[in-house]
Design a protein around this motif. Structure first.
Motif, short mmCIF file in Angstrom:
data_model
loop_
_atom_site.label_atom_id
_atom_site.label_comp_id
_atom_site.label_asym_id
_atom_site.label_seq_id
_atom_site.Cartn_x
_atom_site.Cartn_y
_atom_site.Cartn_z
N LEU A 8 1.17 6.94 6.87
CA LEU A 8 1.33 5.49 6.81
C LEU A 8 2.80 5.09 6.78
CD1 LEU A 8 0.05 2.68 6.54
CD2 LEU A 8 0.14 2.99 4.05
N THR A 9 3.58 5.73 5.96
CA THR A 9 5.01 5.38 5.88
C THR A 9 5.71 5.65 7.19
OG1 THR A 9 5.51 7.55 4.90
CG2 THR A 9 5.14 5.73 3.38
N GLY A 10 5.28 6.71 7.90
CA GLY A 10 5.84 6.98 9.22
C GLY A 10 5.54 5.87 10.21
N ARG A 11 4.30 5.35 10.18
CA ARG A 11 3.92 4.24 11.05
C ARG A 11 4.71 2.98 10.72
NH1 ARG A 11 -0.16 4.39 14.86
NH2 ARG A 11 -0.43 6.59 15.41
N LEU A 12 4.94 2.75 9.44
CA LEU A 12 5.70 1.56 9.03
C LEU A 12 7.16 1.66 9.48
CD1 LEU A 12 4.26 0.87 5.49
CD2 LEU A 12 3.76 -0.33 7.61
N ARG A 13 7.71 2.86 9.46
CA ARG A 13 9.08 3.03 9.95
C ARG A 13 9.18 2.72 11.45
NH1 ARG A 13 9.41 7.36 6.19
NH2 ARG A 13 8.68 8.85 7.75
N VAL A 57 0.84 -1.20 0.00
CA VAL A 57 0.00 0.00 0.00
C VAL A 57 0.87 1.25 0.00
CG1 VAL A 57 -1.72 1.34 1.27
CG2 VAL A 57 -1.93 -1.15 1.15
N ALA A 58 1.90 1.26 0.84
CA ALA A 58 2.78 2.43 0.93
C ALA A 58 3.51 2.68 -0.38
CB ALA A 58 3.78 2.24 2.06
N ARG A 59 3.83 1.60 -1.09
CA ARG A 59 4.59 1.73 -2.35
C ARG A 59 3.69 2.07 -3.54
NH1 ARG A 59 6.30 -2.98 -2.36
NH2 ARG A 59 4.82 -3.84 -3.87
N ASP A 60 2.58 1.33 -3.68
CA ASP A 60 1.78 1.44 -4.90
C ASP A 60 0.33 1.89 -4.67
OD1 ASP A 60 3.92 0.45 -6.48
OD2 ASP A 60 3.38 -1.60 -5.95
N GLY A 61 -0.09 1.97 -3.42
CA GLY A 61 -1.48 2.31 -3.15
C GLY A 61 -1.83 3.74 -3.55
N LEU A 62 -3.10 3.96 -3.79
CA LEU A 62 -3.60 5.28 -4.15
C LEU A 62 -4.42 5.81 -2.98
CD1 LEU A 62 -4.66 4.46 -7.82
CD2 LEU A 62 -2.54 5.55 -7.04
N THR A 63 -3.89 6.82 -2.31
CA THR A 63 -4.51 7.36 -1.10
C THR A 63 -5.84 8.04 -1.43
OG1 THR A 63 -2.35 7.70 -0.06
CG2 THR A 63 -4.19 9.00 0.80
N VAL A 64 -6.87 7.71 -0.64
CA VAL A 64 -8.18 8.33 -0.82
C VAL A 64 -8.65 9.03 0.46
CG1 VAL A 64 -9.02 6.93 -2.74
CG2 VAL A 64 -9.24 6.05 -0.40
N ALA A 65 -7.89 8.92 1.54
CA ALA A 65 -8.16 9.66 2.77
C ALA A 65 -6.89 9.68 3.60
CB ALA A 65 -9.29 9.02 3.57
N GLY A 66 -6.62 10.82 4.23
CA GLY A 66 -5.42 10.93 5.04
C GLY A 66 -4.17 11.17 4.21
N SER A 67 -3.02 10.86 4.78
CA SER A 67 -1.74 11.15 4.15
C SER A 67 -0.87 9.91 4.05
CB SER A 67 -1.00 12.22 4.99
OG SER A 67 0.36 12.27 4.66
N ARG A 68 -0.31 9.69 2.87
CA ARG A 68 0.61 8.56 2.70
C ARG A 68 1.81 8.70 3.65
NH1 ARG A 68 1.78 5.27 -1.79
NH2 ARG A 68 0.52 6.61 -3.12
N ALA A 69 2.23 9.94 3.91
CA ALA A 69 3.36 10.16 4.82
C ALA A 69 3.05 9.60 6.21
CB ALA A 69 3.69 11.65 4.90
#
Length: 200
Positions: free
Chosen positions: A191-196, A177-189
């Motif tokens: 999600l990537t922060g949570r994954l880190r 999702v972080a790599r190829d997903g298309l965000t429709v609510a919130g911020s991709r940043a």
């Protein structure tokens, strides 16, 4: 979300989504699952029908959508189904009583490779204090709508915000999702922060 599951549809989708011109070879590099000869035959047929225009460039021909053709606006509309789907999902999510912390479309629907039997995969992250019944009602209603819009089954993948730290077995999905997903609510940043943090 497949309306024209043919080479004609794939060629027209590329031409409709770009204003430039394409040689047969350039189209083949984009549509790798089809043969160059097959693409050439489709272009000849579409040119004969007037839907596609051809221009000689050196020793080759280059092709573009005839945007003055009566069918052009409908072809463009079909080519932009993914964009329309994302806009509809965004609108629905914005109207929710309980807003998602983050949401994205992922999998084949995000990559533009959906087939008749593909699912529309949705990642939905809910606030930790969300009312379970109300949240589940919203998710169910969205899944029904997405299926009605596309003809494909909608498959929501849900987490509470706090669960992200504990779901190690879904690491590959979240990375996708972080790599190829298309965000429709919130911020991709977000999600990537949570994954880190999970990784650390």
């Amino acid at each position: 979300m497949t309306v024209t599951p043919t080479l004609d549809g794939d060629v027209l989708a590329v031409l409709a989504n770009h204003d430039g011109i394409f040689t047969t070879g350039q189209l083949h590099r984009l549509l790798t699952r089809h043969s160059e000869e097959g693409i050439r035959k489709v272009l000849r047929r579409l040119t004969k029908q007037g839907v596609v225009l051809s221009d000689r460039v050196g020793n080759a021909f280059a092709y573009r959508l005839n945007r003055d053709h009566l069918a052009a606006e409908h072809i463009i509309g079909l080519a932009q189904l993914q964009k329309t789907l994302l806009e509809r999902i965004e609108d629905r999510l914005e109207s929710w009583e309980i807003l998602p912390v983050y949401a994205a479309v992922f999998g084949s629907a995000a990559r533009g490779g959906m087939a008749e039997d593909s699912d529309v995969d949705l990642l939905l992250i809910r606030p930790d204090d969300a009312d379970d019944d109300r949240w589940e009602t919203q998710v169910h209603e969205l899944a029904v709508e997405v299926t009605r819009w596309t003809g494909n089954d909608a498959r929501p993948l849900e987490f509470a915000e706090a669960e992200l730290a504990d779901r190690a077995y879904d690491e590959a999905v979240l990375r996708d999702v972080a790599r190829d997903g298309l965000t429709v609510a919130g911020s991709r940043a977000w999600l990537t922060g949570r994954l880190r943090k999970r990784k650390g």
